[in-house]
Design a protein around this motif. Structure first.
Motif: not given
Length: 385
Positions: A260, A278-280, A311, A313, A316, A329, A347
């Protein structure tokens, strides 16, 4: 099969790195099976040494005697308490060698069968990829059925289909499967381990058994172990060769990612309620044009060290020019639990959430991500004090 760093790196390049864990585990199963053979042979060697020493002692007990007809003979009287006793020490404990022999023999066939199930996991993760079956449902029988009944599997990976067919038609595989299922699910078979004394021969045999209307005859232990062991080594080498040819086709790996852009972590020391993490990933062209699904496994190569992390999260976020410009997202579509198993986690694009809504929901979680993850670039912003 000597799997190596080059193969591991090749799996990364072809975006099927989750298959590596199963390659390692297949080799581990084969190594354990081979270990069982070695220990079985050492048990037999120790019993033979013990028997030879006992016989040497018995030879000193012969005494001269004369028959009624005047013939001179040598006599030996052996009582029950004179018979040799056998014990083996494991971790300081005395173990019945027949118990250990029987256990290791069952383990040998169990781990041999496990190796085939692990090879099926390699097929699932490395070839079926985005079309993979649930890990907990995969074994050699299930994978064989999948290839046999699914035209897309046969046409996409014809060499692997032929390998599966060859395995299932093999007498060696059928014997491994039969004896493993018999001893695992039904009852043990009458194996024979007997030391010959005073001129008789040793007997080491795997017992006969009748399963699913097929008779499996008694066989010499040493011959069967050598044959099965060699079969496992040969079929494993063959599998890796076929697997390498098939995965280079890059089937079913669309939209897979190994990274990521980063994780942004905002810490408000005056007001912890304003903390935000936050993950992005950065937008590609525009958010609407990005794929409906992405598949994420965090992988990083660093100084000849390869790191692979699941992962964790839930979401994303997708950002614009800056990592605070939230466009939308992706939400996770796959529960993974607390596990060391690696997946390309799915995702799905969330088209309904606005940028402010995404930030608000992440803020409510009040999550702090670890700085110890080598696969993630972490940016920490401290506000206040």
């Amino acid at each position: 099969m000597e799997y190596c760093e080059e193969l591991q790196k090749d799996l990364i390049e072809h975006k099927i790195y989750s298959a590596w864990q199963f390659i390692e585990y297949t080799q581990e199963n084969i190594n354990i099976a081979n270990y069982c053979v070695n220990i079985i042979n050492k048990i037999i060697d120790k019993l033979e040494i013990k028997t030879d020493r006992w016989q040497e002692e018995m030879e000193t007990r012969f005494y001269d005697d004369t028959l009624k007809n005047g013939t001179k003979v040598k006599r030996l009287s052996i009582k029950q308490e004179d018979l040799p006793t056998y014990e083996i020490r494991v971790a300081g404990e005395k173990i019945d060698p027949w118990f250990l022999f029987d256990k290791l023999l069952r383990d040998f066939f169990q781990y041999s069968m496990n190796a085939f199930d692990s090879m099926s996991q390699i097929i699932n993760a490395g070839l079926l990829a985005n079309k993979e079956k649930k890990v907990d449902t995969v074994d050699i029988q299930m994978m064989t059925k999948t290839f046999k009944t699914s035209a897309w599997c046969k046409t996409s990976f014809p060499e692997m289909y032929q390998w599966l067919k060859k395995v299932n038609e093999s007498k060696d595989f059928k014997y491994i499967e039969a004896i493993n299922n018999r001893t695992k699910h039904t009852v043990n078979i009458a194996n024979k381990l007997a030391m010959g004394i005073l001129g008789s021969n040793n007997i080491t045999k795997i017992g006969a058994f009748f399963r699913k209307n097929e008779q499996h005859d008694r066989v010499e232990l040493d011959e069967q172990l050598k044959q099965t062991n060699q079969f496992m080594l040969d079929i494993w080498d063959e599998f890796i060769s076929v697997f390498k040819e098939e995965y280079k086709k890059d089937k079913f790996i669309e939209n897979r990612r190994h990274s990521i852009t980063g994780v942004r972590q905002q810490i408000c020391e005056d007001d912890p309620k304003q903390n935000l993490s936050y993950a992005y990933i950065k937008v590609e062209d525009n958010f609407d044009a990005m794929p409906e699904k992405i598949y994420l496994l965090l992988v990083k190569e660093d100084d000849n060290q390869i790191y692979g992390n699941e992962s964790t999260f839930d979401n994303i976020l997708v950002t614009g020019e800056t990592n605070t410009d939230i466009l939308g997202r992706y939400k996770n579509d796959q529960d993974i639990g607390d596990d060391n198993l690696l997946h390309y986690r799915t995702y799905v694009k969330d088209k309904s959430a606005t940028g402010p809504q995404c930030l608000y929901e992440e803020q409510k979680k009040n999550i702090t991500y670890s700085v110890m993850n080598p696969c993630v670039n972490l940016e920490i912003i401290k506000i206040g004090k």
